[in-house]
Write a protein that holds these residues in place. Structure first.
Motif, PDB file in Angstrom:
ATOM      1  N   ARG A  25     -74.175 -48.847   8.992  1.00  0.00           N
ATOM      2  CA  ARG A  25     -73.901 -47.993  10.151  1.00  0.00           C
ATOM      3  C   ARG A  25     -73.665 -48.814  11.406  1.00  0.00           C
ATOM      4  O   ARG A  25     -72.683 -48.615  12.126  1.00  0.00           O
ATOM      5  N   LEU A  26     -74.542 -49.783  11.654  1.00  0.00           N
ATOM      6  CA  LEU A  26     -74.401 -50.602  12.859  1.00  0.00           C
ATOM      7  C   LEU A  26     -73.200 -51.541  12.768  1.00  0.00           C
ATOM      8  O   LEU A  26     -72.522 -51.791  13.774  1.00  0.00           O
ATOM      9  N   GLY A  27     -72.927 -52.045  11.580  1.00  0.00           N
ATOM     10  CA  GLY A  27     -71.752 -52.893  11.402  1.00  0.00           C
ATOM     11  C   GLY A  27     -70.460 -52.137  11.658  1.00  0.00           C
ATOM     12  O   GLY A  27     -69.566 -52.617  12.366  1.00  0.00           O
ATOM     13  N   LEU A  28     -70.368 -50.937  11.093  1.00  0.00           N
ATOM     14  CA  LEU A  28     -69.172 -50.122  11.302  1.00  0.00           C
ATOM     15  C   LEU A  28     -69.077 -49.668  12.758  1.00  0.00           C
ATOM     16  O   LEU A  28     -67.978 -49.615  13.325  1.00  0.00           O
ATOM     17  N   ALA A  29     -70.215 -49.393  13.383  1.00  0.00           N
ATOM     18  CA  ALA A  29     -70.216 -49.045  14.811  1.00  0.00           C
ATOM     19  C   ALA A  29     -69.634 -50.192  15.628  1.00  0.00           C
ATOM     20  O   ALA A  29     -68.797 -49.977  16.514  1.00  0.00           O
ATOM     21  N   ALA A  30     -70.048 -51.413  15.324  1.00  0.00           N
ATOM     22  CA  ALA A  30     -69.542 -52.585  16.051  1.00  0.00           C
ATOM     23  C   ALA A  30     -68.032 -52.724  15.881  1.00  0.00           C
ATOM     24  O   ALA A  30     -67.317 -53.020  16.845  1.00  0.00           O
ATOM     25  N   VAL A  31     -67.551 -52.500  14.672  1.00  0.00           N
ATOM     26  CA  VAL A  31     -66.107 -52.584  14.414  1.00  0.00           C
ATOM     27  C   VAL A  31     -65.353 -51.615  15.308  1.00  0.00           C
ATOM     28  O   VAL A  31     -64.388 -51.990  15.995  1.00  0.00           O
ATOM     29  N   TRP A  32     -65.783 -50.355  15.319  1.00  0.00           N
ATOM     30  CA  TRP A  32     -65.073 -49.352  16.111  1.00  0.00           C
ATOM     31  C   TRP A  32     -65.223 -49.599  17.612  1.00  0.00           C
ATOM     32  O   TRP A  32     -64.250 -49.431  18.366  1.00  0.00           O
ATOM     33  N   LEU A  33     -66.401 -49.992  18.049  1.00  0.00           N
ATOM     34  CA  LEU A  33     -66.601 -50.227  19.483  1.00  0.00           C
ATOM     35  C   LEU A  33     -65.772 -51.408  19.981  1.00  0.00           C
ATOM     36  O   LEU A  33     -65.143 -51.333  21.041  1.00  0.00           O
ATOM     37  N   ILE A  34     -65.754 -52.480  19.227  1.00  0.00           N
ATOM     38  CA  ILE A  34     -64.972 -53.660  19.623  1.00  0.00           C
ATOM     39  C   ILE A  34     -63.488 -53.352  19.590  1.00  0.00           C
ATOM     40  O   ILE A  34     -62.754 -53.621  20.553  1.00  0.00           O
ATOM     41  N   SER A  35     -63.039 -52.766  18.492  1.00  0.00           N
ATOM     42  CA  SER A  35     -61.620 -52.443  18.348  1.00  0.00           C
ATOM     43  C   SER A  35     -61.158 -51.482  19.441  1.00  0.00           C
ATOM     44  O   SER A  35     -60.123 -51.707  20.079  1.00  0.00           O
ATOM     45  N   GLY A  36     -61.922 -50.423  19.668  1.00  0.00           N
ATOM     46  CA  GLY A  36     -61.545 -49.445  20.682  1.00  0.00           C
ATOM     47  C   GLY A  36     -61.555 -50.015  22.088  1.00  0.00           C
ATOM     48  O   GLY A  36     -60.654 -49.745  22.883  1.00  0.00           O
ATOM     49  N   ALA A  37     -62.570 -50.827  22.392  1.00  0.00           N
ATOM     50  CA  ALA A  37     -62.660 -51.419  23.735  1.00  0.00           C
ATOM     51  C   ALA A  37     -61.503 -52.367  24.010  1.00  0.00           C
ATOM     52  O   ALA A  37     -60.925 -52.356  25.104  1.00  0.00           O
ATOM     53  N   ILE A  38     -61.139 -53.171  23.017  1.00  0.00           N
ATOM     54  CA  ILE A  38     -60.022 -54.107  23.201  1.00  0.00           C
ATOM     55  C   ILE A  38     -58.726 -53.344  23.423  1.00  0.00           C
ATOM     56  O   ILE A  38     -57.929 -53.691  24.310  1.00  0.00           O
ATOM     57  N   LYS A  39     -58.504 -52.299  22.641  1.00  0.00           N
ATOM     58  CA  LYS A  39     -57.278 -51.500  22.783  1.00  0.00           C
ATOM     59  C   LYS A  39     -57.257 -50.760  24.120  1.00  0.00           C
ATOM     60  O   LYS A  39     -56.208 -50.664  24.763  1.00  0.00           O
ATOM     61  N   LEU A  40     -58.399 -50.224  24.511  1.00  0.00           N
ATOM     62  CA  LEU A  40     -58.474 -49.481  25.767  1.00  0.00           C
ATOM     63  C   LEU A  40     -58.228 -50.402  26.967  1.00  0.00           C
ATOM     64  O   LEU A  40     -57.639 -49.985  27.967  1.00  0.00           O
TER      65      LEU A  40
END
Length: 179
Positions: free
Chosen positions: A10-25
């Motif tokens: 859960r935390l690993g997948l959360a990190a993936v989405w948070l990092i990916s989304g923040a970089i794109k945003l």
């Protein structure tokens, strides 16, 4: 032990989405270029998809970070990852030379500079984390656990702590020392 594995997933997948989304945003222009490079969407959908994608990723990441609606979020994440893998695969099959833009960047790259197999394997690994959470959403330190979601409820459970699987009426008895 399984709850610990689930928590790491859960935390690993959360990190993936948070990092990916923040970089794109942080770089919406580059995200637009990355989405356009796949050459699958009509022109009028490129901007809405490029705008929505990082927001969806951030919401998924935050929900996973807090462990809220974990099974539902894992389902959405799995669908999104399947779409992303399909997009990468179709680009590879069509002979496009693009960077996926999964973690920023994206767009056209020089011939021979693609990393399609690695990108597909990486996203498949992320999909396996989502599958784990879909099958077994129970994790430690989650809002779901605190609310008792995703747990089997039995009348003989004597645990009354946060995330307890004891029925609500039973929890009240336990808290009052009547059990």
């Amino acid at each position: 032990m399984l709850d610990t594995i689930g928590t790491l997933a859960r935390l690993g997948l959360a990190a993936v989405w948070l990092i990916s989304g923040a970089i794109k945003l942080a770089d919406p222009g580059q995200t637009f270029i990355a989405v356009k490079a796949y050459d699958v969407l009509p022109q009028e959908l490129i901007r809405p998809v490029a705008t929505a994608l990082p927001l969806v990723e951030l919401v998924l990441g935050l929900l996973l970070l807090f462990g809220l609606a974990t099974r539902w979020v894992a389902t959405v994440a799995l669908v999104l990852l399947a779409v992303l893998v399909a997009g990468i695969a179709q680009s590879w099959a069509r002979g496009l030379s693009i960077d996926c833009g999964c973690f920023g960047g994206g767009g056209q790259v020089a011939a021979g500079q693609t990393a399609y197999p690695q990108e597909i394997l990486r996203d498949t690994g992320f999909a396996l984390l989502a599958v784990w959470l879909l099958v077994r959403p129970r994790t430690l330190f989650s809002v779901d656990g605190w609310l008792g979601w995703g747990r089997q409820r039995t009348t003989d459970d004597t645990s009354a702590g946060p995330g307890s699987s004891a029925p609500l009426a039973n929890r009240a008895s336990i808290a009052e020392g009547k059990e």
